[in-house]
Design a protein around this motif. Structure first.
Motif, PDB file in Angstrom:
ATOM      1  N   ILE A  71       0.860  -1.183   0.000  1.00 33.01           N
ATOM      2  CA  ILE A  71       0.000   0.000   0.000  1.00 33.01           C
ATOM      3  C   ILE A  71       0.899   1.237   0.000  1.00 33.01           C
ATOM      4  CG2 ILE A  71      -1.833   1.221   1.257  1.00 33.01           C
ATOM      5  CD1 ILE A  71      -2.630  -1.588   0.244  1.00 33.01           C
ATOM      6  N   PHE A  72       0.543   2.226  -0.808  1.00 37.53           N
ATOM      7  CA  PHE A  72       1.388   3.417  -0.958  1.00 37.53           C
ATOM      8  C   PHE A  72       0.622   4.661  -0.560  1.00 37.53           C
ATOM      9  CE2 PHE A  72       2.735   0.087  -3.726  1.00 37.53           C
ATOM     10  CZ  PHE A  72       4.107   0.064  -3.565  1.00 37.53           C
ATOM     11  N   TYR A  73       1.348   5.624  -0.019  1.00 40.99           N
ATOM     12  CA  TYR A  73       0.725   6.841   0.505  1.00 40.99           C
ATOM     13  C   TYR A  73       1.457   8.068  -0.018  1.00 40.99           C
ATOM     14  CZ  TYR A  73      -0.417   3.371   4.175  1.00 40.99           C
ATOM     15  OH  TYR A  73      -0.798   2.240   4.849  1.00 40.99           O
ATOM     16  N   THR A  74       0.682   9.081  -0.389  1.00 43.39           N
ATOM     17  CA  THR A  74       1.285  10.388  -0.655  1.00 43.39           C
ATOM     18  C   THR A  74       1.459  11.099   0.688  1.00 43.39           C
ATOM     19  OG1 THR A  74      -0.834  11.507  -0.801  1.00 43.39           O
ATOM     20  CG2 THR A  74       0.031  10.581  -2.862  1.00 43.39           C
ATOM     21  N   ASP A  75       2.131  12.225   0.647  1.00 41.79           N
ATOM     22  CA  ASP A  75       2.315  13.016   1.859  1.00 41.79           C
ATOM     23  C   ASP A  75       0.953  13.410   2.446  1.00 41.79           C
ATOM     24  OD1 ASP A  75       3.993  14.237   3.648  1.00 41.79           O
ATOM     25  OD2 ASP A  75       3.846  16.179   2.643  1.00 41.79           O
ATOM     26  N   GLU A  76       0.047  13.816   1.569  1.00 41.74           N
ATOM     27  CA  GLU A  76      -1.298  14.208   2.000  1.00 41.74           C
ATOM     28  C   GLU A  76      -2.038  13.015   2.632  1.00 41.74           C
ATOM     29  OE1 GLU A  76      -2.507  17.204   1.914  1.00 41.74           O
ATOM     30  OE2 GLU A  76      -4.565  16.688   2.535  1.00 41.74           O
ATOM     31  N   ASP A  77      -1.862  11.836   2.038  1.00 45.53           N
ATOM     32  CA  ASP A  77      -2.508  10.634   2.591  1.00 45.53           C
ATOM     33  C   ASP A  77      -2.022  10.354   4.016  1.00 45.53           C
ATOM     34  OD1 ASP A  77      -3.786  10.251   0.156  1.00 45.53           O
ATOM     35  OD2 ASP A  77      -2.329   8.772  -0.562  1.00 45.53           O
ATOM     36  N   LEU A  78      -0.734  10.556   4.221  1.00 49.48           N
ATOM     37  CA  LEU A  78      -0.185  10.311   5.564  1.00 49.48           C
ATOM     38  C   LEU A  78      -0.775  11.300   6.559  1.00 49.48           C
ATOM     39  CD1 LEU A  78       3.616   9.564   4.960  1.00 49.48           C
ATOM     40  CD2 LEU A  78       1.757   7.953   5.436  1.00 49.48           C
TER      41      LEU A  78
ATOM     42  N   LEU B 176     -15.226  -2.005   2.099  1.00 51.32           N
ATOM     43  CA  LEU B 176     -14.865  -0.606   2.363  1.00 51.32           C
ATOM     44  C   LEU B 176     -14.277   0.073   1.132  1.00 51.32           C
ATOM     45  CD1 LEU B 176     -13.160  -1.050   5.859  1.00 51.32           C
ATOM     46  CD2 LEU B 176     -15.416  -0.060   5.406  1.00 51.32           C
ATOM     47  N   THR B 177     -14.555   1.363   1.034  1.00 47.33           N
ATOM     48  CA  THR B 177     -14.018   2.186  -0.051  1.00 47.33           C
ATOM     49  C   THR B 177     -13.285   3.379   0.549  1.00 47.33           C
ATOM     50  OG1 THR B 177     -15.875   1.597  -1.476  1.00 47.33           O
ATOM     51  CG2 THR B 177     -14.675   3.601  -2.052  1.00 47.33           C
ATOM     52  N   THR B 178     -12.079   3.631   0.096  1.00 47.64           N
ATOM     53  CA  THR B 178     -11.394   4.855   0.556  1.00 47.64           C
ATOM     54  C   THR B 178     -11.987   6.024  -0.229  1.00 47.64           C
ATOM     55  OG1 THR B 178      -9.685   4.757  -1.159  1.00 47.64           O
ATOM     56  CG2 THR B 178      -9.178   3.634   0.898  1.00 47.64           C
ATOM     57  N   ILE B 179     -12.417   7.058   0.472  1.00 39.57           N
ATOM     58  CA  ILE B 179     -12.896   8.235  -0.281  1.00 39.57           C
ATOM     59  C   ILE B 179     -12.065   9.466   0.059  1.00 39.57           C
ATOM     60  CG2 ILE B 179     -15.253   7.526  -0.853  1.00 39.57           C
ATOM     61  CD1 ILE B 179     -16.180   9.020   1.690  1.00 39.57           C
ATOM     62  N   ARG B 180     -10.929   9.206   0.720  1.00 39.40           N
ATOM     63  CA  ARG B 180     -10.089  10.346   1.063  1.00 39.40           C
ATOM     64  C   ARG B 180      -8.630   9.948   0.889  1.00 39.40           C
ATOM     65  NH1 ARG B 180     -10.423  12.558   6.919  1.00 39.40           N
ATOM     66  NH2 ARG B 180      -9.311  14.497   6.581  1.00 39.40           N
ATOM     67  N   ARG B 181      -8.358   9.207  -0.178  1.00 41.31           N
ATOM     68  CA  ARG B 181      -6.960   8.809  -0.387  1.00 41.31           C
ATOM     69  C   ARG B 181      -6.591   9.056  -1.846  1.00 41.31           C
ATOM     70  NH1 ARG B 181      -4.765   3.168   1.806  1.00 41.31           N
ATOM     71  NH2 ARG B 181      -5.789   2.308  -0.025  1.00 41.31           N
ATOM     72  N   ASP B 182      -5.500   9.791  -2.029  1.00 42.35           N
ATOM     73  CA  ASP B 182      -5.091  10.198  -3.374  1.00 42.35           C
ATOM     74  C   ASP B 182      -4.208   9.164  -4.061  1.00 42.35           C
ATOM     75  OD1 ASP B 182      -6.383  12.563  -3.065  1.00 42.35           O
ATOM     76  OD2 ASP B 182      -4.591  13.728  -2.533  1.00 42.35           O
ATOM     77  N   GLY B 183      -3.225   8.663  -3.330  1.00 41.60           N
ATOM     78  CA  GLY B 183      -2.164   7.869  -3.952  1.00 41.60           C
ATOM     79  C   GLY B 183      -2.667   6.541  -4.490  1.00 41.60           C
ATOM     80  N   MET B 184      -3.486   5.879  -3.701  1.00 35.42           N
ATOM     81  CA  MET B 184      -3.908   4.532  -4.063  1.00 35.42           C
ATOM     82  C   MET B 184      -5.345   4.303  -3.603  1.00 35.42           C
ATOM     83  SD  MET B 184      -1.887   1.065  -3.108  1.00 35.42           S
ATOM     84  CE  MET B 184      -2.539  -0.537  -3.514  1.00 35.42           C
TER      85      MET B 184
END
Ligand code: AMP
Ligand code: ZN
Length: 432
Positions: free
Chosen positions: A98-105, A282-290
């Protein structure tokens, strides 16, 4: 007092926010090779989403999809936009990354901080994270949440009970994150060291990352004289911070401003009624990277109907009852390890650890339950022990419909893990 205004949204506001974020998620997800192709094939565009219920028009995503597209197939931006990766704890097959952008973190840390604030943890608390760091999200995920809240945060990591104890004492730690099976192990370690767990300054614990029963929570609360709150998450949805108990300790609020919640029948894939057990999707609705859309978590739970007295409208899920893939089939009966735990942990003679062993005995499959028992019982004569064995076997029969073989073993003699506990050993030559 809320940490985050999103906690106080009304149902209408949440619905509107979810619809808007879901639409943006579809748009974003289409930038990834996996969803781009999938949605083109299904004729899905952002315009497919008008209301949050339109989520059901989107195909489900499975763990296998994540594996097939390992490692970068679900990234919705270039790999250079990512700043962190984690992986799920699965021990077999290709891991899921799983990968995260800075904003996701940042989003993740604020969700985690929201959870901790909800149960009364404040910046004046000293927080010790007693779970593994590394690829496991319970390390850094909780760590950054605690820092975001402003706590003095001690990255103790897993295991090394002697050092954990020293840190707890030296820094007057008031809140911890600890995996429930390790909390029970740690309690017996303290006992051996002659330390009363109640004498520690500890007041609150976040427990989770693995299935556990209400009985285990009660034990932890009593032994340490603290409040322990259930914390649910999974790497695919960032990690911890997805759903968390409020002070009512009756179900976990799932943060619906950040995730869309569905519970489906794992066979028909249709939604089940509120209150009915099914598979959490579940669905992520606040994640940019992945972004991950309609992910089949394989976790079994139900939506708790009704409003929570705490006033938050984010819906609650019940504690996880097991996973669709940890159901044992023995002699044609379906059994979940948590049913075994529930029986064992309600008996005061039973210690903190147990192991379910499935074995082949000729043509028959057998279940053997190895149970650690408390030292004061272990010294009793054979008759007392024999009676206890029979009592456990009978209670099991009532709960799981088969009579297991019960072995009583000495406190501390079963293997224990510093991470998620492994409760089942399958030694069957042929798996039913
Ligand atoms: P991982 O992504 O490797 O950390 O594993 C996530 C899985 O751990 C979830 O899908 C659940 O099966 C389990 N899990 C996490 N938190 C809890 C909890 N509070 N209760 C029960 N199971 C949990
Ligand atoms: Zn509540």
């Amino acid at each position: 007092m809320h940490f985050d205004p999103a906690e106080a949204l009304s149902r209408d506001q949440l619905n509107a926010l979810q619809a808007e974020r879901l639409r943006a998620t579809v748009e974003r997800a289409m930038k990834s090779p996996f969803y781009g192709k999938l949605y083109r094939e299904h004729g899905i565009t952002p315009d497919t989403i008008k209301t949050v219920d339109d989520v059901r028009k989107l195909p489900l995503t499975t763990k296998q999809d994540l594996r097939d597209n390992y490692p970068y197939g679900l990234l919705a931006a270039g790999q250079d936009a990512m700043v962190r990766m984690h992986a799920s704890s699965g021990t077999t097959g290709t891991p899921t990354a799983i990968f995260y952008t800075d904003e996701d973190l940042h989003t993740w840390a604020s969700l985690m901080a929201r959870c901790m604030h909800m149960i009364g943890i404040r910046r004046s608390d000293v927080f010790q994270n007693m779970s593994g760091y590394g690829l496991f999200t319970g390390g850094l995920g909780i760590h950054y949440g605690a820092e975001h809240l402003g706590c003095l945060t001690i990255p103790a990591g897993a295991g090394n009970s002697k050092r954990q104890l020293k840190l707890l004492k030296d820094f007057n730690v008031t809140a911890v994150h600890i995996i429930p099976s390790y909390a029970l192990y740690f309690a017996s370690f303290l006992e051996k060291e002659g330390i009363d767990p109640k004498s520690l300054p500890l007041r609150r614990a976040l427990i989770g990352a693995e299935p556990h029963t209400e009985e285990v929570r009660k034990r932890i609360e009593e032994i340490f004289d603290i409040k322990a709150y259930n914390s649910y998450g999974l790497s695919e949805m960032n990690g911890p911070g997805v759903a968390f108990e409020c002070p009512e300790q009756n179900g976990m609020h799932l943060w619906e401003d950040s995730y869309i919640l569905e519970v489906i029948d794992p066979a028909s894939l249709e939604p089940v009624e509120d209150g009915q057990v099914g598979e959490l999707v579940l669905t992520t609705i606040r994640r940019d990277g992945m972004p991950i859309v309609r992910y089949r978590t394989r976790d079994l739970t139900r939506i708790l109907p009704g409003e929570c007295p705490c006033g938050r409208v984010h819906r609650r899920i019940d504690r996880i009852q097991g996973r669709t893939d940890d159901m044992l089939i023995l002699k044609g009966v379906n059994i979940y390890p948590m049913q075994v735990e529930q029986v064992l942990m309600s008996m005061p003679e039973v210690g903190s650890n147990y192991l379910i062993v499935l074995e082949s005995d000729g043509d028959m499959d057998q279940m053997c339950i190895r149970v650690e028992i408390n030292d004061d019982i272990f010294v009793e004569d054979m008759r007392v022990l024999g009676a206890l064995q029979t009592r456990i076997a009978k209670r099991m029969k009532n709960e799981i419909l088969i009579t297991p073989r019960v072995e009583l073993v000495q406190h501390g003699s079963l293997p224990h893990s510093e991470g998620k506990a492994e409760r089942v050993q399958d030694m069957r030559t042929r798996k039913s």
